[in-house]
Design a protein around this motif. Structure first.
Motif, PDB file in Angstrom:
ATOM      1  N   ILE A 115       1.939  18.195  18.106  1.00 34.26           N
ATOM      2  CA  ILE A 115       2.655  18.010  16.846  1.00 34.26           C
ATOM      3  C   ILE A 115       1.626  17.681  15.762  1.00 34.26           C
ATOM      4  O   ILE A 115       0.961  16.653  15.826  1.00 34.26           O
ATOM      5  CB  ILE A 115       3.695  16.878  16.937  1.00 34.26           C
ATOM      6  N   ILE A 156       9.792  11.977  14.040  1.00 33.90           N
ATOM      7  CA  ILE A 156       9.251  13.332  14.053  1.00 33.90           C
ATOM      8  C   ILE A 156       8.817  13.719  15.461  1.00 33.90           C
ATOM      9  O   ILE A 156       9.117  14.821  15.948  1.00 33.90           O
ATOM     10  CB  ILE A 156       8.064  13.447  13.078  1.00 33.90           C
ATOM     11  N   SER A 171      12.010  14.255  17.609  1.00 30.53           N
ATOM     12  CA  SER A 171      12.823  15.390  17.183  1.00 30.53           C
ATOM     13  C   SER A 171      12.137  16.717  17.489  1.00 30.53           C
ATOM     14  O   SER A 171      12.725  17.614  18.113  1.00 30.53           O
ATOM     15  CB  SER A 171      13.131  15.283  15.686  1.00 30.53           C
ATOM     16  N   ARG A 172      10.897  16.850  17.075  1.00 29.48           N
ATOM     17  CA  ARG A 172      10.179  18.092  17.360  1.00 29.48           C
ATOM     18  C   ARG A 172       9.850  18.196  18.846  1.00 29.48           C
ATOM     19  O   ARG A 172       9.932  19.279  19.442  1.00 29.48           O
ATOM     20  CB  ARG A 172       8.897  18.179  16.526  1.00 29.48           C
ATOM     21  N   GLU A 196      10.747  21.299  21.320  1.00 29.92           N
ATOM     22  CA  GLU A 196       9.655  22.066  21.925  1.00 29.92           C
ATOM     23  C   GLU A 196       9.683  21.949  23.444  1.00 29.92           C
ATOM     24  O   GLU A 196       9.317  22.892  24.154  1.00 29.92           O
ATOM     25  CB  GLU A 196       8.315  21.603  21.356  1.00 29.92           C
ATOM     26  N   TYR A 244      15.141  20.955  12.160  1.00 33.30           N
ATOM     27  CA  TYR A 244      14.164  21.771  12.879  1.00 33.30           C
ATOM     28  C   TYR A 244      14.848  22.919  13.638  1.00 33.30           C
ATOM     29  O   TYR A 244      14.295  24.005  13.765  1.00 33.30           O
ATOM     30  CB  TYR A 244      13.363  20.904  13.843  1.00 33.30           C
ATOM     31  N   LEU A 251      12.124  25.635  11.806  1.00 33.21           N
ATOM     32  CA  LEU A 251      10.971  25.958  12.642  1.00 33.21           C
ATOM     33  C   LEU A 251      11.352  26.668  13.942  1.00 33.21           C
ATOM     34  O   LEU A 251      10.653  27.574  14.395  1.00 33.21           O
ATOM     35  CB  LEU A 251      10.198  24.677  12.987  1.00 33.21           C
ATOM     36  N   TYR A 252      12.466  26.257  14.536  1.00 31.96           N
ATOM     37  CA  TYR A 252      12.831  26.763  15.855  1.00 31.96           C
ATOM     38  C   TYR A 252      14.147  27.544  15.827  1.00 31.96           C
ATOM     39  O   TYR A 252      14.868  27.603  16.811  1.00 31.96           O
ATOM     40  CB  TYR A 252      12.935  25.583  16.840  1.00 31.96           C
TER      41      TYR A 252
END
Length: 400
Positions: A203, A249, A252-253, A257, A282, A286-287
């Motif tokens: 990240i 962050i 969450s990310r 992922e 996200y 991003l995803y």
């Protein structure tokens, strides 16, 4: 379908306008009456009775009162009219329509006059909405900071455990993702824990890159994934503003992922409170390719904790053009992100709930940034009363 707005543009435009109530509110006669209860939640196939109240009596009981909805896909008048029930002492008339819906739909009601003109139900919060709950048997993933068997500070810890456990018992596949806090290692030692091979999530931040790895255990039939990080974070929950921001962050990310790395495409990702409010953002940025067919549910356990941070920390989110979604009153506000995602990025498959219908009504009555945003998303925000596990606390026997 017949024209819902007499003498105001084409029928096609009028039907489109019905799908967005606010765009045509000034062109319609809104004096017809009200819908007694505009929002419903029912199980598929259950009996549902809609009640409309006209603003004047019906001397013959034969006035045509019609449901206008997208119950069959396109917006149109329903084939069966409302049934006259009675005239009331206050000069109004009551009508009912019984349905057995199998799918969710939006609706309003039209009251037809003798001259053929229509008067519409007054709906101050937008169209009526019927949420039809299907029996869920897919894969749900919960993301949060607490999970009662391992780490519990408040009510989130109970919900993050009891709801997944109930879903497992009902036949669903359920996973939970949370931080592998240093403070919970004693509780974790009670379970068999294994490394998740091949998972190394990076990240990026402005000061460098954090690397996450994962462990897994199974508790009450729930697959529990634990994220560890190679820096000073994830020591204990809620340890300070800086820690909470960066951990939000990372979690969450990292959770999303992790699912991608494991090839998991759940039907629902359920995030909890502001620490995971970035999950829906996200998912839709991003995803978005991986989670294009995944629904998002976000639960507000306590709106008093919204996750507000200096606006200068915005670059740490790793998103371009995100300012309008996350900056409120000059501050980063993570709780505000979720309704903004629904309003500006994707409403379909997105829902926000809180711990009871009463709490949802209280939130709608206030005029702060997040509260008004939640009101703006209409039926995509509501209250569902928290349940209890009678094995943990039985009201008949327990007194404390």
């Amino acid at each position: 379908a017949s024209s819902p707005i007499e003498g105001n543009g084409s029928a096609q435009n009028q039907a489109q306008g019905m799908a967005s109530f606010a765009t045509v509110v000034t062109t319609r006669n809104m004096t017809g009456g009200i819908i007694e209860k505009a929002h419903h939640q029912v199980k598929a196939g259950d009996k549902l009775t809609l009640r409309a109240v006209a603003n004047r009596p019906d001397d013959t009981g034969r006035r045509l009162v019609s449901l206008y909805s997208n119950i069959n896909g396109a917006w149109e008048f329903f084939e069966s009219p409302f049934r006259f029930v009675n005239n009331q002492e206050d000069g109004t008339a009551v009508y009912e329509l019984t349905l057995y819906p199998s799918d969710t739909f939006d609706f309003t009601v039209a009251f037809k006059n003798k001259d053929g003109s229509l008067e519409w139900a007054d709906l101050p919060y937008g169209n009526g909405h019927v949420q039809v709950m299907q029996h869920f048997t897919g894969h749900a993933v919960f993301v949060g900071m607490e999970f009662a068997p391992l780490v519990k500070v408040g009510g989130q810890g109970d919900v993050m455990f009891e709801l997944p456990k109930a879903l497992v018992e009902a036949g669903s596949k359920v996973s939970v993702v949370l931080p592998n806090f240093a403070s919970m290692q004693k509780q974790l030692a009670k379970y068999e824990v294994t490394d998740v091979p091949g998972v190394e999530i990076r990240i990026p931040f402005t000061a460098g890159t954090a690397t996450l790895t994962a462990k897994k255990t199974v508790i009450s039939g729930i697959d529990v994934y634990l994220l560890s990080v190679d820096n000073e974070f994830f020591q204990k929950p809620y340890s300070g503003a800086k820690e909470e921001f960066f951990e939000s962050i990372l979690l969450s990310r990292g959770a999303l992922e992790l699912l991608m790395a494991l090839g998991i495409q759940p039907q629902i990702v359920h995030s909890n409170d502001h620490h995971t409010a970035l999950v829906p953002l996200y998912m839709r940025t991003l995803y978005r390719d991986h989670f294009a067919k995944t629904g998002s549910v976000f639960t507000i356990h306590n709106i008093g904790y919204q996750g507000t941070y200096p606006a200068s920390w915005l670059p740490e989110l790793g998103l371009k053009l995100a300012e309008s979604l996350v900056i409120k009153s000059g501050m980063l506000n993570l709780m505000a992100v979720v309704p903004e995602v629904i309003k500006k990025l994707r409403a379909e498959g997105s829902y926000i709930n809180t711990v009871s219908e009463t709490y949802a009504k209280e939130i709608r009555r206030t005029k702060f940034d997040v509260d008004m945003l939640l009101t703006d998303v209409g039926h995509r925000f509501g209250g569902i009363l928290n349940g209890i596990d009678y094995e943990v606390w039985d009201p008949k026997a327990d007194r404390e």
